[in-house]
Design an enzyme around this catalytic site. Structure first.
Site, PDB file in Angstrom:
ATOM      1  N   GLY A  54       6.738 -11.701  -6.221  1.00 17.61           N
ATOM      2  CA  GLY A  54       6.565 -11.823  -7.668  1.00 17.61           C
ATOM      3  C   GLY A  54       5.922 -13.173  -7.935  1.00 17.61           C
ATOM      4  O   GLY A  54       6.399 -14.217  -7.440  1.00 17.61           O
ATOM      5  N   ARG A  90       0.352 -16.466   0.550  1.00 22.86           N
ATOM      6  CA  ARG A  90      -0.094 -15.306  -0.231  1.00 22.86           C
ATOM      7  C   ARG A  90      -1.224 -15.786  -1.143  1.00 22.86           C
ATOM      8  O   ARG A  90      -1.027 -16.681  -1.954  1.00 22.86           O
ATOM      9  CB  ARG A  90       1.060 -14.694  -1.047  1.00 22.86           C
ATOM     10  CG  ARG A  90       2.156 -14.120  -0.143  1.00 22.86           C
ATOM     11  CD  ARG A  90       3.019 -13.116  -0.874  1.00 22.86           C
ATOM     12  NE  ARG A  90       2.312 -11.870  -1.133  1.00 22.86           N
ATOM     13  CZ  ARG A  90       2.766 -10.932  -1.958  1.00 22.86           C
ATOM     14  NH1 ARG A  90       3.892 -11.106  -2.615  1.00 22.86           N
ATOM     15  NH2 ARG A  90       2.091  -9.813  -2.145  1.00 22.86           N
ATOM     16  N   GLN A 203       7.972  -1.444  -4.879  1.00 23.17           N
ATOM     17  CA  GLN A 203       8.666  -2.416  -5.743  1.00 23.17           C
ATOM     18  C   GLN A 203       9.234  -1.742  -7.001  1.00 23.17           C
ATOM     19  O   GLN A 203      10.236  -2.197  -7.546  1.00 23.17           O
ATOM     20  CB  GLN A 203       7.710  -3.544  -6.172  1.00 23.17           C
ATOM     21  CG  GLN A 203       7.337  -4.513  -5.063  1.00 23.17           C
ATOM     22  CD  GLN A 203       6.041  -4.134  -4.399  1.00 23.17           C
ATOM     23  OE1 GLN A 203       5.696  -2.960  -4.298  1.00 23.17           O
ATOM     24  NE2 GLN A 203       5.298  -5.115  -3.923  1.00 23.17           N
ATOM     25  N   ASP A 244      -0.691 -11.268 -11.526  1.00 17.84           N
ATOM     26  CA  ASP A 244      -0.680 -12.348 -10.524  1.00 17.84           C
ATOM     27  C   ASP A 244      -1.742 -13.405 -10.795  1.00 17.84           C
ATOM     28  O   ASP A 244      -1.689 -14.495 -10.235  1.00 17.84           O
ATOM     29  CB  ASP A 244      -0.854 -11.763  -9.131  1.00 17.84           C
ATOM     30  CG  ASP A 244       0.336 -10.893  -8.787  1.00 17.84           C
ATOM     31  OD1 ASP A 244       0.374  -9.733  -9.248  1.00 17.84           O
ATOM     32  OD2 ASP A 244       1.244 -11.383  -8.119  1.00 17.84           O
ATOM     33  N   LYS A 255      -0.676  -5.738  -9.024  1.00 15.94           N
ATOM     34  CA  LYS A 255      -0.391  -4.861  -7.887  1.00 15.94           C
ATOM     35  C   LYS A 255      -1.364  -3.679  -7.827  1.00 15.94           C
ATOM     36  O   LYS A 255      -1.707  -3.101  -8.858  1.00 15.94           O
ATOM     37  CB  LYS A 255       1.057  -4.366  -8.023  1.00 15.94           C
ATOM     38  CG  LYS A 255       1.563  -3.487  -6.908  1.00 15.94           C
ATOM     39  CD  LYS A 255       1.381  -4.067  -5.543  1.00 15.94           C
ATOM     40  CE  LYS A 255       1.968  -5.442  -5.351  1.00 15.94           C
ATOM     41  NZ  LYS A 255       1.500  -6.125  -4.117  1.00 15.94           N
TER      42      LYS A 255
HETATM   43  O1  MRU Z   1       3.257  -8.151  -4.033  1.00 16.61           O
HETATM   44  P1  MRU Z   1       4.235  -8.526  -5.108  1.00 16.61           P
HETATM   45  O2  MRU Z   1       5.434  -7.651  -5.141  1.00 16.61           O
HETATM   46  O3  MRU Z   1       4.560  -9.997  -5.095  1.00 16.61           O
HETATM   47  O4  MRU Z   1       3.421  -8.243  -6.422  1.00 16.61           O
HETATM   48  C1  MRU Z   1       4.019  -8.470  -7.664  1.00 16.61           C
HETATM   49  C2  MRU Z   1       3.214  -8.023  -8.795  1.00 16.61           C
HETATM   50  O5  MRU Z   1       2.104  -7.555  -8.665  1.00 16.61           O
HETATM   51  C3  MRU Z   1       3.805  -8.277 -10.142  1.00 16.61           C
HETATM   52  O6  MRU Z   1       3.426  -7.295 -11.054  1.00 16.61           O
HETATM   53  C4  MRU Z   1       3.308  -9.634 -10.617  1.00 16.61           C
HETATM   54  O7  MRU Z   1       3.582 -10.616  -9.651  1.00 16.61           O
HETATM   55  C5  MRU Z   1       3.904 -10.017 -11.886  1.00 16.61           C
HETATM   56  S1  MRU Z   1       5.517 -10.689 -11.606  1.00 16.61           S
HETATM   57  C6  MRU Z   1       6.219 -11.183 -13.023  1.00 16.61           C
END
Ligand code: MRU
Length: 364
Positions: A54, A90, A203, A244, A255
């Site tokens: 996240g 990441r 997720q 992100d 995502k």
């Molecule tokens: O790969 P992840 O699970 O870290 O991706 C998370 C997302 O894409 C969320 O939608 C994004 O980080 C927003 S979190 C408030």
């Protein structure tokens, strides 16, 4: 947010005053397990393996990782080396770079013996800022749900579709896209959330459905490909997603699969809103599709899936034929033209350069 009535944040400093404690998100929803991260290498591994994930949360935990590195060695060389090492874990969520930059700026002018304390204080400030920011995102998103509720016949819920997990477990607290939903539910609004399962790492199934269930918010888990059908049949009033990275012109990285939801929403006249904290804004990038680095993760996340067996053990099983080659882009970019608007801690705006400049003149 509360687990079994007890308030929790997604990250906290351990009683030893040095390590941080997170929830191991690879164990959810089957087990709520805390994990102690004692140094920057453990933080990097936890981010890479998505034990913490996240966008806002990896920023906050990464900030503590840098503080731990400085406790071990406060030199500027170690600061720069550790920041670069953490930043590479990441690449898509800009919050990580933002948080690491904030720590670097906060400590650089201190003498070496004061740098670790300054870094811990700055990491704590980042966490407090995230909590307050997300609470305000909830306040600014709530009127959108109230407007829909006011048009509904009595007894009909406001139906929201969400993708991935932008809830409290993806942030320090409250979440981004889920924050207005929690506030709506808490004020007694009849809401119902369609939760995309969000393959390959699920997720939505593992985290969003768990969070909403724990808070008592009515929801139904749907296969990723169901969204278009639900929208076509008038079963979605509004889409709320997190992000992100948002570019200067309002393009939105989120995502993988978010773009397809935005296309379906556009085709069906369903409002598509994106919730973001200021830490997700990247004004240095204009064209999201071409310029945002998209994380490519292991193909085994696609060929395999993880779940709980009838005997209670958690196991990873293969769903594709042996020898199948898989590609796994983890994010996509939704162009600003498909985004109805942005919900921030400062209010709502159009997904455009002018819209963002109206809320963040100091960044424009
Ligand atoms: O790969 P992840 O699970 O870290 O991706 C998370 C997302 O894409 C969320 O939608 C994004 O980080 C927003 S979190 C408030």
């Amino acid at each position: 947010m509360k687990i079994n009535g007890v308030p929790h944040r997604s990250v906290r400093v351990h009683d030893d005053g040095r390590s941080v404690v997170i929830f191991d998100q690879t164990r959810l929803p089957w087990a709520v397990e805390e994990l102690v991260l004692p140094d920057e290498d453990a933080v990097a591994e936890a981010i890479r393996s998505m034990k913490v994930r996240g966008a806002p949360l990896i920023g906050a935990v990464g900030a503590y990782g840098l503080a731990m590195a400085l406790r071990r060695d406060p030199s500027v060389e170690n600061l720069e080396r550790s920041a670069a090492m953490l930043n590479e874990t990441r690449p898509t969520a800009v919050n990580l770079r933002w948080a690491l930059d904030r720590i670097c700026t906060a400590v650089r002018n201190h003498p070496p013996e004061r740098r670790a304390d300054a870094a811990y204080a700055e990491a704590a400030a980042i966490c407090d800022d995230d909590v307050e920011t997300n609470r305000k995102i909830g306040e600014h998103g709530l009127p959108l749900l109230r407007e829909i509720a006011a048009r509904k016949p009595p007894g009909e819920p406001v139906r929201i579709l969400t993708h991935c997990n932008a809830g409290w477990i993806a942030t320090v607290d409250f979440g981004t896209a889920l924050s207005p939903i929690y506030q709506a539910h808490d004020e007694g609004m009849n809401v119902h959330v369609w939760v995309d399962e969000t393959r390959p790492r699920n997720q939505g199934a593992a985290l969003t459905a768990w969070e909403l269930g724990a808070h008592g918010v009515p929801h139904a888990l749907v296969a990723d490909n169901a969204g278009g059908h639900l929208m076509q049949h008038g079963m979605v009033d509004i889409v709320f997603v997190g992000t992100d990275r948002v570019t200067r012109n309002g393009d939105v990285a989120n995502k993988i699969g978010t773009y397809l939801k935005a296309l379906a929403a556009k085709d069906n006249g369903v409002p598509f809103w994106v919730a973001l904290p200021h830490s997700t804004l990247d004004m240095s990038v204009r064209d999201g599709v071409r310029e945002i680095p998209i994380e490519e993760r292991s193909g085994t996340e696609v060929t395999d899936t993880t779940g709980r067996l009838p005997d209670g053990t958690i196991a990873t099983v293969r769903v594709a034929a042996e020898g199948t080659v898989a590609a796994n882009p983890a994010f996509d970019v939704t162009p600003a033209r498909l985004v109805t608007g942005l919900i921030t801690e400062r209010g709502r705006c159009e997904a455009s350069e002018a819209g963002l400049a109206s809320l963040y003149p100091e960044k424009a």
